[in-house]
Structure formats: C-alpha cells, structure tokens
Design a protein around this motif. Structure first.
Motif, short mmCIF file in Angstrom:
data_model
loop_
_atom_site.label_atom_id
_atom_site.label_comp_id
_atom_site.label_asym_id
_atom_site.label_seq_id
_atom_site.Cartn_x
_atom_site.Cartn_y
_atom_site.Cartn_z
N ARG A 50 114.00 -16.30 -58.92
CA ARG A 50 114.50 -15.80 -60.21
C ARG A 50 113.52 -14.82 -60.83
NH1 ARG A 50 116.64 -21.64 -62.59
NH2 ARG A 50 118.67 -21.62 -61.52
N ALA A 51 112.23 -15.02 -60.54
CA ALA A 51 111.21 -14.10 -61.05
C ALA A 51 111.05 -12.87 -60.16
CB ALA A 51 109.88 -14.84 -61.17
N GLY A 52 111.83 -12.82 -59.07
CA GLY A 52 111.77 -11.68 -58.18
C GLY A 52 110.57 -11.68 -57.25
N VAL A 53 110.05 -12.89 -56.95
CA VAL A 53 108.85 -13.00 -56.12
C VAL A 53 109.16 -13.92 -54.94
CG1 VAL A 53 106.44 -13.74 -56.05
CG2 VAL A 53 107.36 -12.66 -58.12
N GLU A 54 108.76 -13.51 -53.77
CA GLU A 54 108.91 -14.35 -52.59
C GLU A 54 107.70 -15.29 -52.45
OE1 GLU A 54 111.33 -14.71 -50.39
OE2 GLU A 54 112.59 -13.29 -51.50
N PRO A 55 107.90 -16.54 -51.99
CA PRO A 55 106.77 -17.44 -51.77
C PRO A 55 105.70 -16.83 -50.86
CG PRO A 55 108.83 -18.65 -51.58
CD PRO A 55 109.19 -17.20 -51.68
N THR A 56 106.12 -16.03 -49.90
CA THR A 56 105.16 -15.42 -48.97
C THR A 56 104.27 -14.37 -49.63
OG1 THR A 56 106.92 -13.87 -48.32
CG2 THR A 56 106.60 -15.83 -46.94
N ALA A 57 104.62 -13.97 -50.86
CA ALA A 57 103.82 -12.96 -51.56
C ALA A 57 102.59 -13.54 -52.24
CB ALA A 57 104.69 -12.24 -52.60
N MET A 58 102.51 -14.88 -52.31
CA MET A 58 101.40 -15.49 -53.01
C MET A 58 100.06 -15.21 -52.30
SD MET A 58 102.60 -16.85 -55.71
CE MET A 58 103.77 -15.48 -55.66
N GLU A 59 99.07 -14.87 -53.10
CA GLU A 59 97.70 -14.71 -52.59
C GLU A 59 96.85 -15.94 -52.89
OE1 GLU A 59 95.84 -11.02 -53.73
OE2 GLU A 59 97.81 -10.06 -53.95
N TYR A 60 97.18 -16.63 -53.99
CA TYR A 60 96.41 -17.80 -54.41
C TYR A 60 97.34 -18.93 -54.83
CZ TYR A 60 92.42 -14.63 -54.65
OH TYR A 60 91.45 -13.72 -54.35
N LEU A 77 102.73 -24.49 -49.77
CA LEU A 77 102.87 -23.14 -50.29
C LEU A 77 101.77 -22.24 -49.75
CD1 LEU A 77 104.22 -21.08 -52.13
CD2 LEU A 77 102.84 -21.97 -54.04
N ALA A 78 100.54 -22.75 -49.71
CA ALA A 78 99.43 -21.94 -49.21
C ALA A 78 99.64 -21.57 -47.74
CB ALA A 78 98.11 -22.70 -49.38
N ALA A 79 100.14 -22.53 -46.95
CA ALA A 79 100.40 -22.25 -45.54
C ALA A 79 101.53 -21.24 -45.37
CB ALA A 79 100.72 -23.54 -44.81
N THR A 80 102.59 -21.38 -46.17
CA THR A 80 103.73 -20.47 -46.09
C THR A 80 103.32 -19.04 -46.38
OG1 THR A 80 105.30 -22.22 -46.69
CG2 THR A 80 106.00 -19.94 -47.07
N ALA A 81 102.45 -18.88 -47.37
CA ALA A 81 102.05 -17.54 -47.82
C ALA A 81 100.75 -17.06 -47.19
CB ALA A 81 101.91 -17.54 -49.34
N ASP A 82 100.11 -17.93 -46.40
CA ASP A 82 98.77 -17.62 -45.91
C ASP A 82 97.86 -17.28 -47.09
OD1 ASP A 82 96.72 -17.34 -44.06
OD2 ASP A 82 97.17 -15.23 -43.66
N ALA A 83 97.97 -18.11 -48.14
CA ALA A 83 97.25 -17.88 -49.38
C ALA A 83 96.02 -18.78 -49.46
CB ALA A 83 98.17 -18.16 -50.58
N THR A 84 95.12 -18.45 -50.36
CA THR A 84 93.94 -19.27 -50.62
C THR A 84 94.29 -20.38 -51.59
OG1 THR A 84 92.43 -17.42 -50.26
CG2 THR A 84 91.60 -19.28 -51.55
N LEU A 85 94.02 -21.62 -51.21
CA LEU A 85 94.20 -22.76 -52.11
C LEU A 85 92.84 -23.04 -52.76
CD1 LEU A 85 96.00 -26.11 -51.12
CD2 LEU A 85 94.30 -25.92 -52.92
N ALA A 86 92.80 -23.09 -54.08
CA ALA A 86 91.53 -23.27 -54.78
C ALA A 86 91.70 -24.25 -55.93
CB ALA A 86 91.02 -21.93 -55.32
N SER A 140 92.36 -26.41 -45.92
CA SER A 140 91.28 -25.55 -46.39
C SER A 140 91.41 -25.34 -47.90
CB SER A 140 91.33 -24.20 -45.68
OG SER A 140 90.32 -23.34 -46.17
N VAL A 141 90.35 -25.70 -48.64
CA VAL A 141 90.37 -25.58 -50.11
C VAL A 141 89.09 -24.89 -50.57
CG1 VAL A 141 90.45 -26.81 -52.31
CG2 VAL A 141 91.74 -27.69 -50.36
#
Length: 337
Positions: A50-60, A77-86, A140-141
């Motif tokens: 709805r916000a026009g953002v794909e889950p894969t677009a996440m960086e963090y 979510l981090a695995a789907t987007a290959d994002a950094t979990l912090a 990985s965190v």
C-alpha cells in the motif's frame, strides 16, 4: 528522516497491549516488523504494498527488543530483502543465537521464579507453556550502541522492559517500542529475567543508558525510570510498538504509576512482616496463571529491588528471596522506643 516519512502498519492481530505496530521508515527500513506468523507476514507485505514499497527493497530491519511479537518476523524479512538486521547490543544475542539463547532463557526464568518463591507447579506451567517461535536457530544481527546511527535514525538506549531495549529517533519522532505504551504499563522485571538474576550482586549497581544496555542491570525499575525521564526530556512525538501515537503526559502517568506501585508493595510488605516477591504479587494482582506468573512476580521483585537499594527493605533469605520492611526511625527492640 522526518515524521512525514513514517508509515505505521498493523501486523499480527490484537494483543493485550494493543495491535502490533510496524513502521516503514522512508522506503529502506522497517522497525519492529512483528511476530513470526504467516498472518503477520501477510499484514506486513500488504502494508508495504500500500505504501508502494516491495519487501525486497528493504536495506535495514530494525528491532527495538528481543520479544517475539516485535522481532519474530525480522529474520524472515531480512533474508527476503538481503537486508541488515540490527538491534541494541544487550538484546541482540536472543535473536542472533535464538535456539541456544532460548534454552538459556528458560533455565534462567525457572531459576529466577524459584528464587522469587513461585511454587514449582506454577514455574513448570510457565516453562512448559513457552512455545518455540518460528525463528531461525541463528541469524546475523548487527549490534547497536546508544547514539549509533542507522537508516537515518539514531539508536537511543531505553532499558527497563528488557535489558537492551533500544528506541530509534528521527526528526520529530521516536519509535519507542514497548518503552512507552498508550494504554498499558510495560512490564518490568518479569519481561526479561536477565535484569533480576538470582545471584549475589551489588544492589547499588545500575546501568548507564549510554552503555546501550549491554551490561547487566540489577535494578530494572531504576533503569526504566531513567529511560522514561530521558524520553520525557525529548520534544519528539513518541510512536509505540503497540497502538498509535502516545499522548502528551503519558510518560508522567507511567512514572506516577510506578511510584504508587512501590507504595503498594511496601504497604503490603508491612502488613505481612516478611514476604517473597510471589507473596506480594498475589497481594498486588490476585490469582496469576500462565505467563502472568512470571510477569507479576517479576514486577513485585523489581519494586522490592529498588526499595532495597533505597534502604527501605532488607532481604532475609536467598533462595527463596524473602524481604522485610526497615523501620524508618530506629528504635530499641526491648522498649519499642
């Protein structure tokens, strides 16, 4: 990062504290994505779309604390987007090494409840009812300290509800997780038994928020009060991990609530003469079952720890921990004067 760039997403259904709130920050980060359920995953994906953002677009993927209703879906979510979990350094191990830390947590919870005087059958009920979350054994965190910046946000150490609870501040807002809630008061003591371990400690030792909550805090109520005072000094809007925005004056209400609860704990202890945290939990909350056994006894234990540091109560036995009130005006026992 400004408040106009924040989108709140309802995830995971209702909880006693209110609906879980995930926050999309700009188009590159999500804070507290929600519990590890398929429903939460659908809710999160729908909100992002709805916000026009794909889950894969996440960086963090940022998490305020280790509780599964906030952190559970973060690894997915981090695995789907290959994002950094912090997340805050003090809480990071419980997500990064979930399987091993869960076993350690259950052992710690059982030992701590036993030290609080909780009956063995009630302890077993809590431990047996602690279901395994659908989270990876290892993830990985990235560990954050107070003042670190990530995804355009500042990490703000807010310990008390958990040891390493961390808020995230932007321009005009602070995402406070469970540090401040709109309609309920966050549990202190039972929500993270690392903060009240059943070992011999120096009761005067408390964490500095600047340490990021990484050190063991043996007075969680004092830490929580400092967190609330720190947040009260900020002018930004507080956005909680459950429900919608926190109203003005809510921080002061929670501080007042805990001052009154400390008075109730001390009064109940005076009536009894001596008591365990479990005894006083019954006086405060009535009959407790399930997870509320740990939460109720932990809340009583947290207030007793603060009263002990203030010199108002003495601890007599360990285990189980038993306390007695200290006379405010010393008198001779034989004469009573």
């Amino acid at each position: 990062m400004t408040a106009d760039e924040i989108t709140r997403i309802d995830v995971g259904g209702d909880a006693p504290e209110g609906t879980n709130s995930a926050y999309l920050v700009g188009d590159r980060a999500v804070v507290d994505p929600g519990p590890p359920t398929d429903r939460a995953w659908r809710d999160l994906r729908t909100g992002l779309e709805r916000a026009g953002v794909e889950p894969t677009a996440m960086e963090y993927v940022l998490v305020t604390h280790w509780h599964a209703d906030h952190a559970g879906i973060a690894p997915r979510l981090a695995a789907t987007a290959d994002a950094t979990l912090a997340m805050g350094a003090g809480d990071a191990p419980l997500v990064a090494d979930y399987a091993r830390e869960r076993e350690r947590r259950l052992e710690r919870d059982a030992a701590t409840m036993d030290a609080w005087g909780v009956p063995a059958d009630a302890v077993s009920e809590v431990i047996d009812g602690d279901a395994v979350s659908a989270m990876p054994d290892e993830t990985s965190v990235e560990r954050l300290a107070d003042g670190d910046r990530v995804a355009g946000l500042e990490a703000v150490a807010t310990p008390g509800h958990t040891l390493g609870h961390t808020a995230f501040a932007g321009d005009g807002f602070v995402l406070v997780g469970d540090a401040v809630l709109p309609t309920t008061t966050p549990n202190v003591g039972g929500s993270d038994t690392r903060t009240l371990r059943p070992t011999a400690v120096n009761p005067a030792r408390c964490d500095d928020p600047a340490a990021g909550g990484a050190a063991i805090d043996h007075d969680p109520l004092a830490a929580f009060r400092r967190t609330l005072e720190r947040l009260a000094d900020r002018s930004e809007r507080l956005l909680p991990g459950h429900g919608t925005a926190v109203e003005s004056g809510r921080v002061a209400e929670i501080l007042t609530h805990h001052r009154e609860r400390s008075r109730r704990v001390f009064a109940a202890l005076e009536r009894r003469g001596t008591a365990t945290p479990w005894d006083l939990a019954g006086d405060l909350f009535g009959d407790l079952v399930g997870i509320h056994v740990k939460f109720g006894a932990g809340e009583a234990a947290a207030h007793l720890r603060t009263l002990e540091r203030q010199g108002r109560v003495d601890r007599l036995e360990d285990p189980p921990r038993r306390y007695r009130p200290v006379d405010r005006e010393p008198r001779t026992r034989e004469t009573g004067v």
